[in-house]
Design a protein around this motif. Structure first.
Motif, PDB file in Angstrom:
ATOM      1  N   TRP A   8       0.818  -1.209   0.000  1.00  0.00           N
ATOM      2  CA  TRP A   8       0.000   0.000   0.000  1.00  0.00           C
ATOM      3  C   TRP A   8       0.857   1.266   0.000  1.00  0.00           C
ATOM      4  O   TRP A   8       0.356   2.361  -0.285  1.00  0.00           O
ATOM      5  N   THR A   9       2.114   1.112   0.422  1.00  0.00           N
ATOM      6  CA  THR A   9       2.935   2.297   0.686  1.00  0.00           C
ATOM      7  C   THR A   9       4.022   2.453  -0.369  1.00  0.00           C
ATOM      8  O   THR A   9       4.741   1.503  -0.670  1.00  0.00           O
ATOM      9  N   ARG A  69       6.286   8.436   0.659  1.00  0.00           N
ATOM     10  CA  ARG A  69       5.488   9.178   1.637  1.00  0.00           C
ATOM     11  C   ARG A  69       3.987   9.074   1.368  1.00  0.00           C
ATOM     12  O   ARG A  69       3.196   9.868   1.892  1.00  0.00           O
ATOM     13  N   VAL A  70       3.609   8.107   0.526  1.00  0.00           N
ATOM     14  CA  VAL A  70       2.185   7.937   0.192  1.00  0.00           C
ATOM     15  C   VAL A  70       1.751   6.527   0.606  1.00  0.00           C
ATOM     16  O   VAL A  70       2.472   5.566   0.380  1.00  0.00           O
ATOM     17  N   THR A  71       0.563   6.444   1.220  1.00  0.00           N
ATOM     18  CA  THR A  71       0.026   5.113   1.531  1.00  0.00           C
ATOM     19  C   THR A  71      -1.473   5.100   1.266  1.00  0.00           C
ATOM     20  O   THR A  71      -2.087   6.142   1.023  1.00  0.00           O
ATOM     21  N   LEU A  72      -2.028   3.932   1.277  1.00  0.00           N
ATOM     22  CA  LEU A  72      -3.462   3.756   1.051  1.00  0.00           C
ATOM     23  C   LEU A  72      -4.134   3.304   2.341  1.00  0.00           C
ATOM     24  O   LEU A  72      -3.488   2.674   3.192  1.00  0.00           O
ATOM     25  N   LEU A  96       4.710   4.837   8.011  1.00  0.00           N
ATOM     26  CA  LEU A  96       3.806   4.332   6.966  1.00  0.00           C
ATOM     27  C   LEU A  96       4.084   2.858   6.684  1.00  0.00           C
ATOM     28  O   LEU A  96       3.161   2.068   6.475  1.00  0.00           O
ATOM     29  N   GLU A 128       1.580  -0.321   7.268  1.00  0.00           N
ATOM     30  CA  GLU A 128       1.307  -1.324   6.222  1.00  0.00           C
ATOM     31  C   GLU A 128       1.586  -2.737   6.746  1.00  0.00           C
ATOM     32  O   GLU A 128       0.796  -3.656   6.525  1.00  0.00           O
TER      33      GLU A 128
END
Ligand SMILES: Cc1cc2nc3c(=O)[nH]c(=O)nc-3n(C[C@H](O)[C@H](O)[C@H](O)COP(=O)(O)OP(=O)(O)OC[C@H]3O[C@@H](n4cnc5c(N)ncnc54)[C@H](O)[C@@H]3O)c2cc1C
Length: 140
Positions: free
Chosen positions: A22-23, A26-29, A69, A73
């Motif tokens: 997901w990660t 610096r972006v994750t879901l 993050l 995850e």
């Protein structure tokens, strides 16, 4: 018995195979973006809430947001994937399906003639454990 093939045909828009990560940096879901699932038993919204609580805990306890993050995850990806898979074969309203089978989908006077309260409770508790919202899992 409901099969995964039935489920996927019935809800092609909301049930997707779990993804491997997901990660990215610096972006994750979180929530449906991370793990869209068969919508039953308040599991979609609850899993999104467990995600954000876990994410908030990780961000609050780490000085490194990227590591937080990844930790989020690691904590959530497999449990959420397990709920996606469980919902395909043993959805939370499996109780309704079982009672329909036992009663032949005909009117009945007393449910206890067909299934015991202990059996009903066991079915319910088994799904709660898989979905992560058994009382023991959320109490803190
Ligand atoms: C038919 C159906 C029945 C369901 N029934 C239940 C139920 O009974 N109980 C239950 O718990 N769950 C149920 N769910 C699932 C539940 O609705 C979702 O799991 C939950 O809403 C996921 O929350 P979320 O925040 O991840 O996503 P969402 O609630 O989808 O929120 C995402 C938000 O992002 C916005 N957005 C999208 N793109 C952008 C963009 N580019 N810029 C800005 N904003 C954007 C969207 O407009 C939306 O408001 C059901 C789902 C469906 C489809």
């Amino acid at each position: 018995m409901i099969s995964s093939a039935d489920t996927i045909l019935e809800y092609p828009m909301v049930d997707k195979d779990p993804v491997a990560r997901w990660t990215v940096g610096r972006v994750t879901l979180a929530g449906d973006a991370a793990h869209p699932m068969y919508p039953r038993g308040s599991n979609g919204a609850v899993q999104a809430l467990i995600d954000v609580r876990t994410l908030a805990d990780q961000l609050a306890s780490s000085a490194d947001p990227v590591a937080a993050l990844k930790a989020y995850e690691s904590a959530r990806l497999e449990p959420a994937a397990r709920v996606v898979r469980t919902n395909r074969e043993h959805p939370p309203d499996f109780i309704n399906i079982r009672v329909e089978e036992l009663t032949g989908d005909r009117p009945f006077a007393n449910l206890d003639d067909f299934i015991t309260q202990d059996e009903l409770r066991a079915l319910s508790e088994s799904y709660k454990r898989a979905a992560g919202f058994a009382i023991a899992a959320v109490a803190r």
